[in-house]
Design a protein around this motif. Sequence first.
Motif, PDB file in Angstrom:
ATOM      1  N   ALA A 168       0.827  -1.206   0.000  1.00 41.20           N
ATOM      2  CA  ALA A 168       0.000   0.000   0.000  1.00 41.20           C
ATOM      3  C   ALA A 168       0.861   1.256   0.000  1.00 41.20           C
ATOM      4  N   LYS A 169       1.969   1.216   0.725  1.00 40.65           N
ATOM      5  CA  LYS A 169       2.873   2.370   0.795  1.00 40.65           C
ATOM      6  C   LYS A 169       3.438   2.690  -0.589  1.00 40.65           C
ATOM      7  N   LEU A 170       3.858   1.661  -1.326  1.00 42.54           N
ATOM      8  CA  LEU A 170       4.413   1.882  -2.654  1.00 42.54           C
ATOM      9  C   LEU A 170       3.374   2.471  -3.601  1.00 42.54           C
ATOM     10  N   LEU A 171       2.142   1.978  -3.520  1.00 39.94           N
ATOM     11  CA  LEU A 171       1.078   2.516  -4.363  1.00 39.94           C
ATOM     12  C   LEU A 171       0.800   3.979  -4.025  1.00 39.94           C
ATOM     13  N   ALA A 172       0.749   4.270  -2.733  1.00 41.23           N
ATOM     14  CA  ALA A 172       0.482   5.645  -2.292  1.00 41.23           C
ATOM     15  C   ALA A 172       1.559   6.599  -2.791  1.00 41.23           C
TER      16      ALA A 172
ATOM     17  N   LEU B 281      -0.478   5.825   5.935  1.00 45.07           N
ATOM     18  CA  LEU B 281      -1.123   6.136   4.662  1.00 45.07           C
ATOM     19  C   LEU B 281      -1.776   7.506   4.727  1.00 45.07           C
ATOM     20  N   LYS B 282      -2.499   7.742   5.789  1.00 45.99           N
ATOM     21  CA  LYS B 282      -3.177   9.025   5.954  1.00 45.99           C
ATOM     22  C   LYS B 282      -2.170  10.169   6.041  1.00 45.99           C
ATOM     23  N   ASP B 283      -1.020   9.874   6.593  1.00 41.26           N
ATOM     24  CA  ASP B 283       0.018  10.904   6.680  1.00 41.26           C
ATOM     25  C   ASP B 283       0.572  11.235   5.296  1.00 41.26           C
ATOM     26  N   ILE B 284       0.722  10.211   4.448  1.00 35.67           N
ATOM     27  CA  ILE B 284       1.203  10.429   3.081  1.00 35.67           C
ATOM     28  C   ILE B 284       0.251  11.358   2.333  1.00 35.67           C
ATOM     29  N   PHE B 285      -1.060  11.190   2.596  1.00 32.49           N
ATOM     30  CA  PHE B 285      -2.064  11.992   1.897  1.00 32.49           C
ATOM     31  C   PHE B 285      -2.578  13.154   2.742  1.00 32.49           C
ATOM     32  N   LYS B 286      -1.778  13.608   3.701  1.00 39.12           N
ATOM     33  CA  LYS B 286      -2.244  14.651   4.616  1.00 39.12           C
ATOM     34  C   LYS B 286      -2.577  15.960   3.905  1.00 39.12           C
ATOM     35  N   ASN B 287      -1.918  16.227   2.783  1.00 37.97           N
ATOM     36  CA  ASN B 287      -2.191  17.458   2.047  1.00 37.97           C
ATOM     37  C   ASN B 287      -3.334  17.320   1.049  1.00 37.97           C
ATOM     38  N   SER B 288      -3.764  16.084   0.815  1.00 36.72           N
ATOM     39  CA  SER B 288      -4.881  15.828  -0.104  1.00 36.72           C
ATOM     40  C   SER B 288      -5.643  14.605   0.381  1.00 36.72           C
ATOM     41  N   PRO B 289      -6.289  14.690   1.537  1.00 30.60           N
ATOM     42  CA  PRO B 289      -6.945  13.524   2.148  1.00 30.60           C
ATOM     43  C   PRO B 289      -8.069  12.929   1.317  1.00 30.60           C
ATOM     44  N   ASP B 290      -8.696  13.713   0.463  1.00 27.50           N
ATOM     45  CA  ASP B 290      -9.811  13.203  -0.340  1.00 27.50           C
ATOM     46  C   ASP B 290      -9.355  12.196  -1.393  1.00 27.50           C
ATOM     47  N   ILE B 291      -8.075  12.187  -1.702  1.00 28.13           N
ATOM     48  CA  ILE B 291      -7.549  11.265  -2.703  1.00 28.13           C
ATOM     49  C   ILE B 291      -7.553   9.826  -2.193  1.00 28.13           C
ATOM     50  N   LEU B 292      -7.350   9.639  -0.904  1.00 25.42           N
ATOM     51  CA  LEU B 292      -7.318   8.299  -0.324  1.00 25.42           C
ATOM     52  C   LEU B 292      -8.740   7.832  -0.070  1.00 25.42           C
TER      53      LEU B 292
END
Length: 533
Positions: free
Chosen positions: A456-460, A487-498
Amino acid sequence: MDSTVPSYQHRTLSIKLWPPSQSTRSMLVGRMARNLTTPSIFSRKYGLLNKYEAEKDAKEIEDAAFVTATQHFEKEPDGDGSSAVQIYAKESSKLMLEVLKRGPRGKEENGELISEKGDAAVETVFDISGGRRAFIDGEEASELLKPLMGPNSFTNICFSNRSFGLDAAHVVEPMLISIKDQLKEVDLSDFIAGRPEAEAIEVMNIFSSALEGAVLRHLNLSNNAMGEKGVRAFRALLKSQNDLEELYLMNDGISEEAAKAVAELIPFTEKLKVLHFHNNMTGDEGAFAIADVMKRSPALEDFRCSSTRVGAEGGVALAEALGACTHLKKLDLRDNMFGVEAGVALSKVIPVFADLTEIYLSYLNLEDDGAEALANALKESAPSLEILDMAGNDITAKTAVSVAECISSKQFLTKLNLSENELKDEGAGLISKALEGLGQLSEVDLSTNLITWSGAKLLAEAVVQKPGFKLLNVNANFISDEGIDELKDIFKNSPDILGPLDENDPEGEDIDEEAEENSDNDELESKLKGLEI
């Protein structure tokens, strides 16, 4: 996790993002030219370009977009070309829209510009489908359909969502007879709901006779539970169609015999571009009949035969018939029982679909062998593919390399669906590497794939920085609670993408021990070393 290094670890993926090859540029010019000559809401308002003018405009659009993108590429600090590809596509789309809104240039005669749109009839739609789904009687029909009486310019009519009885059908009959010579599009979907069979058949006969001889380009008879009797009730209308371009028979109870009736009653299909048979009871024998229709439909661009209970034999027949449809742009065969044999048969005709932009192959029981054959075929063809759907086919990491190579070759890919397979972390890692060079990607679905935090990390990381990216779905996997937080931290600037993670199972096969997790990560990275974009 098995420590044995799979045989595919050293295979290399490579793709040069910019500049595009001359064949890719020519492909885009051809595609734009076809779009500019295809009837649309713009052509109805501004006029339709002829072939010569469309080809000329398409070449000018591509040249301008190429120059703009090349100038940007020369200024890129990293020089990988991904943003140049995006600019190339966006500039082409913007310029093409301007041409569509401009309409035909016209032609010169004695030095003067003569408009080609002057005498074009204004197309007008008459639609009663809005509002609640309800029966319509004779009195209401007289009032509701009053605009059809007397002179009018209606060319498109839609009676969907209203159930006509015999009294209403007799009211509308003379109206249809009076305007049928000007009609181009007729939508009779869901117009006999709840009626007794005998009455429904008679209503269909009345409409069919009234419209017989109308020169239609679009006919929608979906959602009428017709069966063979209903198909034959439309005999007069269907037999009279020589120029039909779009035919919709979805959710009509099209059984084997009904499919044979369809093949019998629409003998003239040379101009047919759209044929939809979704959600019927066609089966293998019915598929043979539909295959006969396809063999005489060389102009077909959009074929949908999803959820039709077609098995291996019918799948092979459809695949072979598709070989005659060299202009195909959209293919939807979802939710059938094709199996490996039909998947392999389909892979043999994939190379003829040079213009293919969307392909839906989910839930076909393809397994690894069928999926690999199709991925290999798609890799070498369909350069403008935008949507790839192979969900629910029991695809494992064994086939992930072929699928990844296919994906990495599709510069215009916007949506990828590989959900409900068994790719695990190995497959997810290979797919993530293939996604890195795709500049137009907007949606990726790898839910339900036995993936842990490692995959999941690689996909994110592969998608989080992509401009315009909208959704990553990794739900219903085996991601630990800590992994979800990361995962949520990776998308912290765009949470709607996850996408949502409510069906994730942290107690699945995820590795909680830090040492074991690091071991898995090391092994996964070793498998990706030879995989380069």
